[in-house]
Write an enzyme that holds these catalytic residues in place. Sequence first.
Site, mmCIF file in Angstrom:
data_model
loop_
_atom_site.group_PDB
_atom_site.id
_atom_site.type_symbol
_atom_site.label_atom_id
_atom_site.label_comp_id
_atom_site.label_asym_id
_atom_site.label_seq_id
_atom_site.Cartn_x
_atom_site.Cartn_y
_atom_site.Cartn_z
ATOM 1 N N LYS A 19 0.824 -1.212 0.000
ATOM 2 C CA LYS A 19 0.000 0.000 0.000
ATOM 3 C C LYS A 19 0.859 1.263 0.000
ATOM 4 O O LYS A 19 0.501 2.276 -0.607
ATOM 5 C CB LYS A 19 -0.940 -0.006 1.208
ATOM 6 C CG LYS A 19 -2.055 -1.029 1.126
ATOM 7 C CD LYS A 19 -2.982 -0.907 2.325
ATOM 8 C CE LYS A 19 -4.198 -1.827 2.209
ATOM 9 N NZ LYS A 19 -3.823 -3.251 2.234
ATOM 10 N N GLU B 295 -2.106 6.497 8.663
ATOM 11 C CA GLU B 295 -2.694 7.588 7.901
ATOM 12 C C GLU B 295 -3.836 8.166 8.723
ATOM 13 O O GLU B 295 -4.310 7.548 9.681
ATOM 14 C CB GLU B 295 -3.189 7.113 6.535
ATOM 15 C CG GLU B 295 -4.306 6.102 6.592
ATOM 16 C CD GLU B 295 -4.671 5.556 5.217
ATOM 17 O OE1 GLU B 295 -3.843 5.630 4.284
ATOM 18 O OE2 GLU B 295 -5.805 5.034 5.087
ATOM 19 N N ARG C 95 -7.855 -8.111 -8.526
ATOM 20 C CA ARG C 95 -8.627 -9.352 -8.596
ATOM 21 C C ARG C 95 -10.094 -8.985 -8.700
ATOM 22 O O ARG C 95 -10.466 -7.811 -8.676
ATOM 23 C CB ARG C 95 -8.405 -10.185 -7.337
ATOM 24 C CG ARG C 95 -8.690 -9.374 -6.068
ATOM 25 C CD ARG C 95 -8.644 -10.210 -4.816
ATOM 26 N NE ARG C 95 -8.660 -9.414 -3.594
ATOM 27 C CZ ARG C 95 -9.743 -8.874 -3.060
ATOM 28 N NH1 ARG C 95 -10.917 -9.021 -3.654
ATOM 29 N NH2 ARG C 95 -9.674 -8.183 -1.945
#
Length: 639
Positions: free
Chosen positions: A116, A189, A281
């Site tokens: 990420k 975050e 996916r």
Amino acid sequence: MITNLLVANRGEIARRVFRTCRSLGIATAAVHSDPDAGAPHTREADVAVRLPGAAPADTYLRGDLVIAAALAAGADAVHPGYGFLSEDAGFARAVLDAGLTWIGPPPEAIAAMGSKTAAKRLMAAAGVPVLAAVTDPVEADLPLLVKAAAGGGGRGMRVVHRLADLAGELAAARTEAAKNFGSDEVFCERYLPTGRHVEVQLLADAHGTVWAVGDRDCSLQRRHQKVIEEAPAPGLGPELRARLHAAAVAAAQAIGYTGAGTAEFLLAEDGRFYFLEMNTRLQVEHPVTEAVTGLDLVALQLAVAEGEALPPAPPEPEGCAVEARLYAEDPAHDWRPSTGMVHRLELRSPHSEFAGRGLRLDAGTGNGDEVTVHYDAMLAKVVAWAPTRPAAARKLADALARARIHGPATNRELLVRALRHPAFLAGQLHTGFLAEHAAALTAPDERAAALAALAAALADAAGRRGALPSGWRNLPSQPQSKRYRADDGTEFEVRYRLTRDGLQAEDHPGTALVSSTPEHVVLRTGPVRHTFDLARHGDRVYVDTPAGATVLTALDRFPDPAAHTDPGALLAPMPGTVVRTAAAVGDTVTAGQPLLWLEAMKMEHRVAAPADGVLAELRAAPGQQVELGTLLAVVQPTP
């Protein structure tokens, strides 16, 4: 051309892929662990290959065994489904190296989105808005969200409201991330408590065409995992929607993406949005996109893998679709997972399976199947399509309320209440919705449960009676008595007489018995007629009505005093593995303080002190496997 496809997965996603393969004339192969030997996906495949063992790490996560299974089954292609190895670039490369067709994006694209933190840097360079990682947090940054860089599905996520808690949450997140994703990298975050989770379905071919196939709102979540999803995302104006779709397409183009994927964004209250991650996916919630577009996304995945070109643009969405994930869990008890036999799982409303509009059921579990601790707690997905959003929500809520679900405890009632909640219907969505409305969504309906207990007692009596109804007397006598406990812990003692003048129920004055059999009871309260369908499995009684269901446990009239449990004893609420402990014998603890964590069904569950006191015994250790009801610890309450 693909002729024989192996699905490297289990449950409803394997069945979903098989459904499309059958329509295209493609042979199918399944893999299964030992607990899944008789599972629906193994029964439906043309051939099934055993992966010895039970734990995912020994079976579905063993890429070498899966590829060997594909070759043994004569497959020429592998579809990864979602979860497990679906976003493992190494597995994708190994599939290609084995001479098999990979139904997914290039391994390089998977690797680019695998972290990420790396993905955020890549997307920022491509001009896609991102929520920057916080490297040196201060009070002004609170609350923070700790996330696993290589993770997904809510694993490794923790919300931090105090800086003093940050170090401990980081350590716990690293441990969980390393165990589940093979990397202990985590980051922080800003956490937006009222942010919305909005995503864009992508589909790209090898000829340069990238589709933004509409958007979805997936804001209703528990433990950072989605529960209710819908398409299109409500409340997005044309300009905001266009910018979201453009950002998603840019994300796909930046990594040379092909196949199906999803760009996920956090939408703030001020209308700004930020890239979260790209799932390389098919998503669990893909059926809502299929419902509004009429597309078969699995068929398109296969077409792209075979080198076909997409048309210039996807069809425009029509109407609205809402999906609810039916989990074997108890929302009122911290989403505690539930295991056991599924005796019955069926929708009473007309529906299709794995395709179509109207009402759709995608189930990985069927009647007679066992829910174990080894895998995710999701039993099925129920999807409703209608021309408008309120109509779709109403159709889905009604279908769930009328469904026959006999077996482990589920989140069915929470789903029905959420879909009917005024705030949901008004489009007031955010990721804290379920927590904000938890009291209303999980509060017991004691009146309905009490009437269900009366119906259960009368059905039981009907099953026992001979020529005369149980309890029928020519002369006054002691009332019949039966005790039940609802899943929320509320106990009901049903006391009634059946006389010449009809039913006399002590806690239900004015209630009349119209008819009763062991499977069906009809009562009248005032002018209102109520019907109950009943089924009993062991001591569990399932009471279904058109308005909803109640699950009761039949209790002994005279409980065994030896069965009494010390109030300070902490018993395992489920089978699982002790992950870690947070206290030692002799420690002073406070009510609600976490003492240890159990892992079961891909989730961690906190076991807390029941009262202020001293930890007198701790019988659990990290790595220990425990069964339901195992004594874990004893807290001696403070006098």
